[in-house]
Design an enzyme around this catalytic site. Structure first.
Site, PDB file in Angstrom:
ATOM      1  N   ASN A   1       0.883  -1.167   0.000  1.00 38.64           N
ATOM      2  CA  ASN A   1       0.000   0.000   0.000  1.00 38.64           C
ATOM      3  C   ASN A   1       0.918   1.214   0.000  1.00 38.64           C
ATOM      4  O   ASN A   1       1.746   1.361   0.887  1.00 38.64           O
ATOM      5  CB  ASN A   1      -0.879  -0.022   1.262  1.00 38.64           C
ATOM      6  CG  ASN A   1      -1.615   1.288   1.487  1.00 38.64           C
ATOM      7  OD1 ASN A   1      -1.863   2.045   0.553  1.00 38.64           O
ATOM      8  ND2 ASN A   1      -1.964   1.566   2.726  1.00 38.64           N
ATOM      9  N   GLY A   2       0.813   2.045  -1.031  1.00 39.14           N
ATOM     10  CA  GLY A   2       1.653   3.240  -1.054  1.00 39.14           C
ATOM     11  C   GLY A   2       2.015   3.666  -2.457  1.00 39.14           C
ATOM     12  O   GLY A   2       1.445   3.182  -3.442  1.00 39.14           O
TER      13      GLY A   2
ATOM     14  N   ARG B   1     -10.937  15.385  17.712  1.00 41.94           N
ATOM     15  CA  ARG B   1     -11.480  16.717  17.412  1.00 41.94           C
ATOM     16  C   ARG B   1     -11.143  17.138  15.981  1.00 41.94           C
ATOM     17  O   ARG B   1     -11.993  17.607  15.232  1.00 41.94           O
ATOM     18  CB  ARG B   1     -10.883  17.750  18.361  1.00 41.94           C
ATOM     19  CG  ARG B   1     -11.402  17.715  19.767  1.00 41.94           C
ATOM     20  CD  ARG B   1     -10.629  18.748  20.581  1.00 41.94           C
ATOM     21  NE  ARG B   1     -10.960  18.705  21.993  1.00 41.94           N
ATOM     22  CZ  ARG B   1     -10.268  19.329  22.930  1.00 41.94           C
ATOM     23  NH1 ARG B   1      -9.210  20.064  22.581  1.00 41.94           N
ATOM     24  NH2 ARG B   1     -10.623  19.257  24.189  1.00 41.94           N
TER      25      ARG B   1
END
Length: 561
Positions: free
Chosen positions: A75-76, A340
């Site tokens: 993955n990459g 957040r």
């Protein structure tokens, strides 16, 4: 950006186990493959594909005729695959950048392979001829990787922890699911039974060290010396190069734009380079915030200056609050500031996926850690301590900002690109004298701002705009996003529950109702896995009880004099 998954030595039926692989389907919405390993009936690979390069031959595991004994799931993006091909005379069978991993391994083994890759990656490489399994992850962990290895040699590997926690095995997996360390590779012996045994875990690159792949970079040797003009020029050259190499894509490129320094610089350089190579579509930029929030206003200004096709996503409080649980499930953390900041990024990614055709998304992650952008750096006791703190933050990025950036975009099948974490750019910046990198004249990231002052890439007021945390900048100045969240959560968590929090959660006990609320949701999905977060993200050198920049005395918003 894809989802990778592999098992070695499974005692259970693989058709049952592969249900776990479907937990990361969001990472690769274009195709899925599940493949057994010849001669090892209890070993298999699972792959979810997001097609960004080589639409025809990009499926994995990658196998080529020249090396029939090698299996690769990665993955990459490997940005220097063409330079490596040219330098070593590799004969490629596909157009896939990751194929270079097979050729490098065949040429020089795993140490050279991991060290020569300029890019972001997490990979599983199987060599059936030599009965070896290799795992590796890039320097900053921009691409995620988790593993579980039991005492009896059962190995599970996955892009996200959620693809491993429900695996079936004769003995309990317990708390053995853990993140694979960035900048490391691991060598494992593959036994005839399909089980594995770990041989060694090796750190192949440290963020301060100039990477080995500089030898075949497109930018040659830079002028040495630390006089200011030379340093500023080198910073500009290396940053522009970092953005340029990340233009490699067959899908549409977009850019997150908060209106802060980092994303604005990325967007401005990106658009400039896209024009130079005559990309035949406008750059789409994306901002999220409440009506008239500081980020929306600043991003609008930047977009007008650079001439991007700008999209604004208006965040309403209810939508943000409703997203909390799915965000925590995606993130696999209970860290307060990460959650957040992730809500806005998760919702803007959702918009990009649904409303546009941009898939490859540039962003400004890594700059605050590298260039000392956090407000609390003003309180550093010395330039040397500030430099040490910068390195600590970079090493822990995979637990915080890089984790947030990957999961919130991957949840919606987008691929993230982060030029500030370019290996060569970061190693150069960290090689500069400590006193050059500290905040100056009350302004953080002073050197970075100064380097681009005469470039006309950005309006002056944006180039010198003070730091605003993403989770605060998306809200109004009067009431920040974290206080909006806290007001809602105050109604959800009883005082008595908080009093007994340390008994219920002895590791990283929640100190506020907000952190208790997040922890409850995390434990609901990932019970007993609190060790994935070694500690909460908090500012240093200040008596902070909250990670938000707005609670620090130094903080000034755009509307304050």
């Amino acid at each position: 950006m894809c989802g990778i998954w592999a098992l070695f030595g499974s005692d259970e039926c693989l058709s049952v186990q592969c249900l776990s692989a479907m937990k990361i389907a969001h990472r690769g919405p274009d195709a899925f493959r599940f493949e057994n390993v010849n001669g090892f009936t209890n070993c298999c690979f699972g792959f979810h594909r997001l097609a960004v390069v080589d639409q025809l031959y990009g499926m994995q595991p990658i196998r080529v005729k020249k090396f029939p004994y090698l299996w690769l799931c990665y993955n990459g993006e490997i940005y220097n695959f063409k330079q490596l091909q040219k330098q070593f005379g590799f004969d490629f069978q596909t157009l896939v950048d990751g194929e270079v991993i097979l050729h490098l391994y065949n040429r020089g083994g795993i140490e050279q392979t991991a060290s020569m890759l300029d890019g972001v990656f997490a990979f599983i490489l199987l060599d059936t001829a030599n009965r070896k399994v290799f795992l590796a992850r890039d320097t900053y962990g921009v691409r995620p990787l988790f593993k579980v290895l039991t005492d009896d040699g059962f190995l599970g590997v996955c892009s996200e922890a959620k693809g491993l926690i429900n695996l079936k095995h004769s003995t309990s997996l317990g708390s053995k699911v853990e993140p694979f360390l960035p900048g490391h590779y691991e060598v494992l012996d593959l036994k005839p039974s399909g089980k594995v045994a770990s041989v060694e875990l090796v750190k192949f690159h440290s963020c301060k060290d100039e990477p080995l792949h500089v030898a075949c970079d497109t930018v040659e040797a830079l002028p040495s010396g630390f006089d200011l003009e030379t340093v500023k020029s080198n910073i500009r050259i290396l940053f522009e190069n970092a953005v340029r190499k990340r233009l490699m894509a067959h899908r549409r490129i977009g850019c997150l734009l908060s209106g802060g320094l980092d994303s604005s610089l990325v967007a401005a350089v990106l658009l400039k380079l896209m024009k130079e190579i005559n990309v035949n579509y406008p750059l789409q930029t994306f901002a999220i915030g409440m009506e008239n929030s500081p980020d929306l206003l600043a991003a609008r200004k930047v977009a007008a200056h650079i001439g991007s096709e700008h999209h604004e996503v208006i965040l309403n409080t209810e939508e943000g609050i409703q997203a909390i649980e799915e965000v925590i499930f995606s993130l696999e953390t209970y860290d307060i500031t990460t959650i957040r900041a992730s809500i806005g990024m998760y919702l803007v990614s959702k918009y990009i996926r649904k409303k546009t055709d941009s898939v490859v998304i540039f962003s400004g992650e890594g700059s605050d850690e590298l260039t000392q952008g956090y407000i609390y750096f003003h309180k550093a006791p010395s330039p040397e301590e500030a430099a040490e703190e910068s390195e600590r933050l970079l090493k822990e990025l995979y637990l915080f900002d890089v984790l947030r950036a990957d999961r919130t975009t991957a949840a919606h099948g987008l691929e993230l690109r982060v030029p500030f974490l370019d290996h060569r750019f970061t190693s150069y910046y960290l090689s500069l004298p400590a006193e050059l990198r500290i905040p100056k004249n009350g302004i953080e990231k002073y050197l970075l701002r100064l380097s681009f002052e005469d470039s006309n890439l950005l309006p002056k007021e944006i180039l010198w705009r003070p730091k605003e945390a993403f989770s605060d900048g998306i809200a109004s100045v009067k009431k920040s996003w974290f206080s909006i969240l806290q007001d809602y959560i105050d109604q959800q968590v009883d005082d008595l529950l908080l009093e007994k929090a340390a008994e219920k959660y002895p590791f990283n006990p929640p100190k506020t109702k907000e952190s208790y609320y997040y922890r409850q949701i995390f434990e609901k999905h990932y019970c007993g896995r609190s060790s994935w977060l070694p500690h909460y993200w908090m500012p240093r050198w200040v008596k902070a009880t909250d990670p938000s920049a707005r609670t620090l005395k130094h903080y000034k918003s755009d509307t304050q004099e």
